[in-house]
Design a protein around this motif. Structure first.
Motif, PDB file in Angstrom:
ATOM      1  N   SER A  66       0.823  -1.205   0.000  1.00  0.00           N
ATOM      2  CA  SER A  66       0.000   0.000   0.000  1.00  0.00           C
ATOM      3  C   SER A  66       0.860   1.260   0.000  1.00  0.00           C
ATOM      4  O   SER A  66       0.526   2.247  -0.664  1.00  0.00           O
ATOM      5  CB  SER A  66      -0.941  -0.008   1.209  1.00  0.00           C
ATOM      6  OG  SER A  66      -0.213  -0.165   2.411  1.00  0.00           O
ATOM      7  N   ALA A  67       1.989   1.234   0.721  1.00  0.00           N
ATOM      8  CA  ALA A  67       2.874   2.398   0.723  1.00  0.00           C
ATOM      9  C   ALA A  67       3.433   2.663  -0.665  1.00  0.00           C
ATOM     10  O   ALA A  67       3.529   3.818  -1.099  1.00  0.00           O
ATOM     11  CB  ALA A  67       4.016   2.184   1.725  1.00  0.00           C
ATOM     12  N   MET A  89       5.387  13.833   1.614  1.00  0.00           N
ATOM     13  CA  MET A  89       4.904  12.488   1.872  1.00  0.00           C
ATOM     14  C   MET A  89       5.715  11.411   1.149  1.00  0.00           C
ATOM     15  O   MET A  89       5.973  10.333   1.712  1.00  0.00           O
ATOM     16  CB  MET A  89       3.460  12.370   1.391  1.00  0.00           C
ATOM     17  CG  MET A  89       2.370  12.239   2.431  1.00  0.00           C
ATOM     18  SD  MET A  89       2.665  11.315   3.903  1.00  0.00           S
ATOM     19  CE  MET A  89       1.597   9.938   3.641  1.00  0.00           C
ATOM     20  N   ARG A  90       6.107  11.659  -0.075  1.00  0.00           N
ATOM     21  CA  ARG A  90       6.742  10.616  -0.888  1.00  0.00           C
ATOM     22  C   ARG A  90       8.035  10.067  -0.265  1.00  0.00           C
ATOM     23  O   ARG A  90       8.206   8.844  -0.206  1.00  0.00           O
ATOM     24  CB  ARG A  90       6.995  11.137  -2.299  1.00  0.00           C
ATOM     25  CG  ARG A  90       5.760  11.145  -3.180  1.00  0.00           C
ATOM     26  CD  ARG A  90       6.040  11.823  -4.502  1.00  0.00           C
ATOM     27  NE  ARG A  90       7.282  11.363  -5.098  1.00  0.00           N
ATOM     28  CZ  ARG A  90       7.991  12.066  -5.975  1.00  0.00           C
ATOM     29  NH1 ARG A  90       7.578  13.272  -6.332  1.00  0.00           N
ATOM     30  NH2 ARG A  90       9.089  11.567  -6.493  1.00  0.00           N
ATOM     31  N   PRO A  91       8.951  10.904   0.226  1.00  0.00           N
ATOM     32  CA  PRO A  91      10.158  10.336   0.852  1.00  0.00           C
ATOM     33  C   PRO A  91       9.850   9.488   2.086  1.00  0.00           C
ATOM     34  O   PRO A  91      10.529   8.481   2.335  1.00  0.00           O
ATOM     35  CB  PRO A  91      10.986  11.574   1.208  1.00  0.00           C
ATOM     36  CG  PRO A  91      10.453  12.668   0.353  1.00  0.00           C
ATOM     37  CD  PRO A  91       9.017  12.380   0.180  1.00  0.00           C
ATOM     38  N   GLU A  92       8.829   9.890   2.838  1.00  0.00           N
ATOM     39  CA  GLU A  92       8.484   9.132   4.038  1.00  0.00           C
ATOM     40  C   GLU A  92       7.896   7.771   3.678  1.00  0.00           C
ATOM     41  O   GLU A  92       8.204   6.756   4.314  1.00  0.00           O
ATOM     42  CB  GLU A  92       7.492   9.925   4.886  1.00  0.00           C
ATOM     43  CG  GLU A  92       8.041  11.242   5.407  1.00  0.00           C
ATOM     44  CD  GLU A  92       9.325  11.032   6.201  1.00  0.00           C
ATOM     45  OE1 GLU A  92       9.242  10.480   7.306  1.00  0.00           O
ATOM     46  OE2 GLU A  92      10.400  11.409   5.699  1.00  0.00           O
ATOM     47  N   SER A  97       8.536   1.796   3.020  1.00  0.00           N
ATOM     48  CA  SER A  97       8.588   0.634   2.128  1.00  0.00           C
ATOM     49  C   SER A  97       9.983   0.016   2.097  1.00  0.00           C
ATOM     50  O   SER A  97      10.136  -1.208   2.177  1.00  0.00           O
ATOM     51  CB  SER A  97       8.156   1.053   0.722  1.00  0.00           C
ATOM     52  OG  SER A  97       8.248  -0.027  -0.184  1.00  0.00           O
ATOM     53  N   GLY A  98      11.009   0.849   1.985  1.00  0.00           N
ATOM     54  CA  GLY A  98      12.370   0.334   1.925  1.00  0.00           C
ATOM     55  C   GLY A  98      12.807  -0.339   3.201  1.00  0.00           C
ATOM     56  O   GLY A  98      13.464  -1.390   3.181  1.00  0.00           O
ATOM     57  N   THR A  99      12.443   0.235   4.346  1.00  0.00           N
ATOM     58  CA  THR A  99      12.827  -0.349   5.627  1.00  0.00           C
ATOM     59  C   THR A  99      12.168  -1.699   5.844  1.00  0.00           C
ATOM     60  O   THR A  99      12.809  -2.651   6.308  1.00  0.00           O
ATOM     61  CB  THR A  99      12.459   0.602   6.773  1.00  0.00           C
ATOM     62  OG1 THR A  99      13.113   1.867   6.580  1.00  0.00           O
ATOM     63  CG2 THR A  99      12.881   0.031   8.112  1.00  0.00           C
ATOM     64  N   ALA A 232       1.927   7.440   9.662  1.00  0.00           N
ATOM     65  CA  ALA A 232       0.641   6.768   9.834  1.00  0.00           C
ATOM     66  C   ALA A 232      -0.490   7.771  10.065  1.00  0.00           C
ATOM     67  O   ALA A 232      -1.616   7.578   9.564  1.00  0.00           O
ATOM     68  CB  ALA A 232       0.733   5.785  11.008  1.00  0.00           C
ATOM     69  N   ASP A 233      -0.209   8.827  10.790  1.00  0.00           N
ATOM     70  CA  ASP A 233      -1.240   9.855  11.010  1.00  0.00           C
ATOM     71  C   ASP A 233      -1.633  10.525   9.697  1.00  0.00           C
ATOM     72  O   ASP A 233      -2.822  10.771   9.438  1.00  0.00           O
ATOM     73  CB  ASP A 233      -0.726  10.900  11.997  1.00  0.00           C
ATOM     74  CG  ASP A 233      -0.616  10.367  13.416  1.00  0.00           C
ATOM     75  OD1 ASP A 233      -1.238   9.324  13.698  1.00  0.00           O
ATOM     76  OD2 ASP A 233       0.096  10.978  14.238  1.00  0.00           O
ATOM     77  N   LYS A 234      -0.650  10.810   8.850  1.00  0.00           N
ATOM     78  CA  LYS A 234      -0.944  11.437   7.560  1.00  0.00           C
ATOM     79  C   LYS A 234      -1.724  10.495   6.652  1.00  0.00           C
ATOM     80  O   LYS A 234      -2.616  10.921   5.910  1.00  0.00           O
ATOM     81  CB  LYS A 234       0.347  11.884   6.885  1.00  0.00           C
ATOM     82  CG  LYS A 234       1.048  13.034   7.602  1.00  0.00           C
ATOM     83  CD  LYS A 234       2.332  13.441   6.879  1.00  0.00           C
ATOM     84  CE  LYS A 234       3.028  14.581   7.597  1.00  0.00           C
ATOM     85  NZ  LYS A 234       4.295  14.982   6.935  1.00  0.00           N
ATOM     86  N   VAL A 235      -1.377   9.193   6.712  1.00  0.00           N
ATOM     87  CA  VAL A 235      -2.115   8.219   5.911  1.00  0.00           C
ATOM     88  C   VAL A 235      -3.550   8.102   6.418  1.00  0.00           C
ATOM     89  O   VAL A 235      -4.495   7.944   5.626  1.00  0.00           O
ATOM     90  CB  VAL A 235      -1.404   6.853   5.946  1.00  0.00           C
ATOM     91  CG1 VAL A 235      -2.260   5.780   5.259  1.00  0.00           C
ATOM     92  CG2 VAL A 235      -0.046   6.948   5.251  1.00  0.00           C
TER      93      VAL A 235
END
Length: 399
Positions: A66-67, A89-92, A97-99, A232-235
């Protein structure tokens, strides 16, 4: 009529239905944000042990999926969204996803390398996983090579040179050696690889298991950090309110999706597809004897095509509506699988080369790792050939 004109999710489709607008994009992003929150709740409910339960692993995969889709939607359709919000938002999302992907990547890499060692050595058990095989390898190894059990730092060009020299062994020799279980006495290459394979497997097992454990700990720390809670809050806000521009409600999504398709086509055009169209051309083995530790520079354009292909697929999902149920294009799926194979083989080859730089390893171990490196670079070449076949089939059948 060509098949692609019957697919309403194709950006250049002549389908007569209504044009998807920013409202469709908002529905898609809300659905993906909801999936993110559902996966997060599942991850918290399943908990996580030292290596993570199956439920938590599946929740982590759902979080990554989803990310990636949210990030791709922000990238492709950014003109229809608040630009400052997208840039923040995109870098976060990429960090999340990468982590979360690293633990799974190390698991797959270890399994791939041990399976390849098993195939190349012709043994009946996976190298590095059978205590008897490891003990036998230690008994047969020359004295003064106990450092094989240490996953130390790179030793420089010397150790890498020994492994890379073995990388010139043709793949057909490895395939021939994988035949009978009891080879004749006059087959020193087979015996040398079998002895080295056990120690090479044990070395890879230690190094990659340690890396996987660290990746698991890093993921747990990330999921409990204030940075992740802010994401997560922004999502959660995105699940109910998408920051569209005023004109987004009447703007057709297909031109932006077509631009993503064009970027993919341009990147594929820059690839050496003529060379990739010839199997066993050994192009992926170029610079195989180099002591340089950086990734193969020739792999980078292929990795970029893989990312652009993913953006193209996700753009088609966004066009299809909130659920993202795009018409399955088997050609794109086939091309994507080939590029995933390319990525996995490239990273596995790099791991084998890195292991070969461990200080003071036995010559048999370095030889086995060199053959393993060459085998994975041949897999890189095979994946390029498979992608070329899939892509050319798509070009011919839709022209």
């Amino acid at each position: 009529m060509a098949q692609q004109h019957l697919d309403p999710t194709d950006p250049r489709s002549t389908h007569a239905g209504p044009a998807p607008t920013g409202d469709a994009l908002a529905g898609y992003l809300r659905a993906q944000a909801t999936e993110f929150l559902r996966a997060l709740r599942l991850h918290r409910e399943t908990g996580s042990g030292a290596n993570g339960s199956e439920g938590s692993a599946e929740a982590a995969r759902a979080l990554r999926r989803s990310a990636r889709r949210i990030s791709a939607g922000l990238h492709t359709f950014q003109p229809l969204l608040d630009s400052d919000w997208c840039e923040a938002m995109r870098p976060e999302l990429a960090w999340v996803s990468g982590t979360l992907a690293m633990e799974h990547a190390y698991t797959v890499r270890l399994d791939r390398l041990l399976t390849a060692l098993h195939r190349l050595s012709g043994s009946t058990a996976l190298p590095g996983q059978t205590a008897g095989a490891v003990a036998g390898g230690r008994a047969a190894a020359p004295a003064g090579t106990r450092a094989d059990s240490a996953a130390g730092a790179p030793a420089g060009p010397a150790a890498g040179g020994r492994a890379a020299t073995a990388a010139s062994v043709p793949q057909r020799a490895a395939a021939r050696d994988a035949g009978p279980r009891n080879p004749p006495a006059g087959a020193p290459e087979r015996g040398n690889l079998t002895v080295g394979a056990a120690k090479a497997g044990a070395l890879l097992d230690r190094q990659l298991t340690l890396a996987r454990t660290r990746a698991h700990s890093t993921a747990l720390q990330a999921l409990g950090s204030s940075r992740f809670h802010a994401v997560a809050d922004k999502v959660a806000v995105l699940a109910s309110e998408v920051p569209l521009t005023r004109a987004a409600g009447s703007t057709d999504l297909r031109p932006l999706a077509a631009a993503a398709q064009d970027r993919l086509a341009d990147a594929v055009t820059a690839l050496p597809l003529i060379t990739a169209g010839n199997p066993y051309n050994a192009a992926a083995l170029v610079h195989g004897l180099s002591p340089d530790t950086v990734p193969h520079p020739q792999d980078a354009p292929w990795h970029q095509v893989r990312l652009l292909l993913r953006l193209h697929r996700y753009a088609r999902e966004a066009i299809s509506g909130p659920k993202g149920n795009a018409v399955v294009d088997l050609r794109l799926l086939s091309a994507g699988r080939a590029l995933n194979r390319h990525r996995d083989a490239s990273e596995a080859a790099a791991a084998a080369a890195q292991a070969a730089r461990t200080p003071r390893i036995a010559p048999a171990t370095a030889y086995a790792l060199g053959v393993l490196h060459a085998d994975q670079r041949h897999e890189v070449e095979a994946a390029r050939f498979a992608f070329q076949q899939s892509w050319q089939k798509e070009t011919v059948s839709t022209s």
